[in-house]
Design an enzyme around this catalytic site. Structure first.
Site, PDB file in Angstrom:
ATOM      1  N   ASP A   3     -11.270  35.397  67.128  1.00 26.03           N
ATOM      2  CA  ASP A   3     -10.761  36.047  65.911  1.00 26.03           C
ATOM      3  C   ASP A   3     -10.410  37.513  66.144  1.00 26.03           C
ATOM      4  O   ASP A   3      -9.619  38.098  65.401  1.00 26.03           O
ATOM      5  CB  ASP A   3     -11.805  35.966  64.788  1.00 26.03           C
ATOM      6  CG  ASP A   3     -11.504  34.852  63.802  1.00 26.03           C
ATOM      7  OD1 ASP A   3     -10.322  34.492  63.675  1.00 26.03           O
ATOM      8  OD2 ASP A   3     -12.436  34.361  63.152  1.00 26.03           O
ATOM      9  N   LYS A  25      -7.458  24.072  61.695  1.00 23.78           N
ATOM     10  CA  LYS A  25      -7.624  24.675  63.014  1.00 23.78           C
ATOM     11  C   LYS A  25      -7.894  23.594  64.061  1.00 23.78           C
ATOM     12  O   LYS A  25      -7.365  23.650  65.172  1.00 23.78           O
ATOM     13  CB  LYS A  25      -8.767  25.695  62.977  1.00 23.78           C
ATOM     14  CG  LYS A  25      -8.423  26.929  62.166  1.00 23.78           C
ATOM     15  CD  LYS A  25      -9.602  27.843  61.967  1.00 23.78           C
ATOM     16  CE  LYS A  25      -9.200  28.999  61.031  1.00 23.78           C
ATOM     17  NZ  LYS A  25     -10.340  29.864  60.679  1.00 23.78           N
ATOM     18  N   GLN A  71     -16.579  30.412  60.997  1.00 23.57           N
ATOM     19  CA  GLN A  71     -15.784  30.181  59.794  1.00 23.57           C
ATOM     20  C   GLN A  71     -16.396  30.916  58.603  1.00 23.57           C
ATOM     21  O   GLN A  71     -17.520  30.631  58.202  1.00 23.57           O
ATOM     22  CB  GLN A  71     -15.677  28.688  59.496  1.00 23.57           C
ATOM     23  CG  GLN A  71     -14.725  28.336  58.358  1.00 23.57           C
ATOM     24  CD  GLN A  71     -13.291  28.723  58.685  1.00 23.57           C
ATOM     25  OE1 GLN A  71     -12.772  28.399  59.741  1.00 23.57           O
ATOM     26  NE2 GLN A  71     -12.656  29.433  57.770  1.00 23.57           N
TER      27      GLN A  71
END
Length: 237
Positions: A74, A1, A51
């Site tokens: 997200d 990422k 995460q």
């Protein structure tokens, strides 16, 4: 990422928290939420992600819920999920968006086809069903335990999306000839990354099979970065 963000010019800031054996887990939880609250107030930050999975003892729901929904890259904050399910979303949750992108890349007529989502939870199943319905697919979800108990359950399904983290869950003799399979399961075992699909038996039956690794994962990262861009525009607007 981080590499993907830097490649396209998105500034990336990483915050790691050390787990110390003598430290109370509640103290660590508070420290993480404190940092998220600081980032919520920081005008330079457009998107925040946590995460997963988190270490045992931490409460992922409480931590994710502390993210400002307008910075939830997200797309899995409860407010953003509610908006998505009501077809009023500010952004899409990233994993369903990635699945849709991969299905579209198969270049087959989708409208009216039968699809099933194999899920570990009702929440994830409902979100994926909503995403697939946006493509006019006749969609429902089933839980992992049901598939294990009834392997013939998938025989009539034309599109199958799985994200359970159970290697070898889906085998060729369970499928309809020519079925389109999106494998979003990720399990690390013996130095290898495995999906939910038993590749050798399934590839002889499936009309399309997304690879693991190299399938849903990279597309999910791309969708995440697009969400950051969208959120940055909304902030400026």
């Amino acid at each position: 990422k981080k590499e993907a963000a830097e490649k396209i010019g998105i500034n990336f800031f990483e915050f790691r928290f050390k787990k110390i054996e003598t430290r109370l887990i509640a103290s660590l939880q508070k420290e993480i939420i404190k940092k998220i609250n600081q980032l919520n107030q920081d005008e330079k930050i457009s998107g925040i992600i946590v995460q997963l999975p988190l270490p045992a003892g931490l409460n992922p729901d409480e931590i994710i819920n502390s993210i400002d929904p307008c910075k939830d890259a997200d797309g899995f904050h409860p407010e953003n999920i509610k908006l998505f399910l009501e077809n009023r979303e500010r952004i899409w949750p990233v994993f369903p968006k990635a699945v849709i992108k991969i299905i579209e890349s198969a270049d087959v007529k989708l409208s009216g086809k039968k699809a099933v989502v194999i899920a570990n939870s009702d929440k994830f199943g409902e979100i994926m069903v909503e995403a697939l319905k946006r493509k006019n697919l006749k969609t429902h979800y089933t839980l992992t335990t049901t598939v294990k108990e009834n392997p013939l359950l998938l025989k009539n399904e034309e599109i199958i999306v799985t994200a359970c983290g159970i290697p070898g869950l889906i085998k060729g003799d369970m499928l309809k000839k020519g079925a389109l399979i999106i494998d979003g399961g990720i399990t690390k075992k013996g130095g290898k990354v495995l999906g939910d699909v038993e590749v050798e038996s399934v590839k002889k039956i499936a009309g399309f099979l997304s690879p693991v690794p190299g399938g849903v994962g990279p597309v999910t990262v791309a969708c995440l970065l697009k969400n950051v861009f969208i959120l940055s525009r909304k902030t400026r607007d």
